[in-house]
Design a protein around this motif. Structure first.
Motif, PDB file in Angstrom:
ATOM      1  N   THR A  47      42.931  41.075  47.414  1.00  0.00           N
ATOM      2  CA  THR A  47      44.008  42.064  47.519  1.00  0.00           C
ATOM      3  C   THR A  47      43.732  43.225  46.570  1.00  0.00           C
ATOM      4  O   THR A  47      42.899  43.135  45.664  1.00  0.00           O
ATOM      5  N   GLN A  48      44.450  44.308  46.759  1.00  0.00           N
ATOM      6  CA  GLN A  48      44.316  45.466  45.871  1.00  0.00           C
ATOM      7  C   GLN A  48      44.707  45.119  44.439  1.00  0.00           C
ATOM      8  O   GLN A  48      44.250  45.758  43.501  1.00  0.00           O
ATOM      9  N   GLU A  49      45.542  44.103  44.283  1.00  0.00           N
ATOM     10  CA  GLU A  49      45.972  43.677  42.946  1.00  0.00           C
ATOM     11  C   GLU A  49      44.953  42.767  42.270  1.00  0.00           C
ATOM     12  O   GLU A  49      45.154  42.337  41.140  1.00  0.00           O
ATOM     13  N   LYS A  84      41.246  39.066  39.459  1.00  0.00           N
ATOM     14  CA  LYS A  84      42.169  38.736  38.365  1.00  0.00           C
ATOM     15  C   LYS A  84      42.710  37.318  38.483  1.00  0.00           C
ATOM     16  O   LYS A  84      43.064  36.688  37.498  1.00  0.00           O
TER      17      LYS A  84
END
Length: 112
Positions: A47-49, A84
């Motif tokens: 994901t972008q996160e 992350k």
């Protein structure tokens, strides 16, 4: 990215190549073959996160190594800065079968 794209490694971005490379370092301790070649990873999407969402199965729902494989997946990405967090979802639909083995895995396991 689905299993076919991971195995074919065509038209992958450099980041996708890095993700596939890391996924193939996670080895099933009983079979000695990585999760991608075993066909256990159905999808892996970042994901972008920075959350790597992995949809995977196990060779059997009662696999005693599920926690080990999930921990190994987390460890495989701990030093890749774009990732992350690794979020693993187990599914048994569709169930894993020998048909999901790559050619390499079939040869290594003697399944033809």
């Amino acid at each position: 990215m689905d299993l076919t794209r991971m195995r074919e490694a065509k038209d992958l971005s450099p980041l996708e190549e890095a993700l596939v490379e890391r996924l193939t370092t996670v080895i099933d301790p009983e079979l000695g073959i990585d999760l991608v070649n075993l066909g256990l990873i159905y999808r892996a999407d970042l994901t972008q996160e920075g959350v790597l969402k992995v949809l995977m199965t196990l060779t059997t729902p009662m696999c005693p190594l599920a926690d080990v494989l999930i921990e190994d997946l987390n460890l495989a990405f701990e030093d890749l800065e774009e990732v992350k967090e690794v979020e693993v979802t187990l599914t048994f639909d569709p169930p894993w079968t020998l048909d999901k083995l790559s050619r390499y895995a079939k040869i290594a396991l003697g399944v033809f």
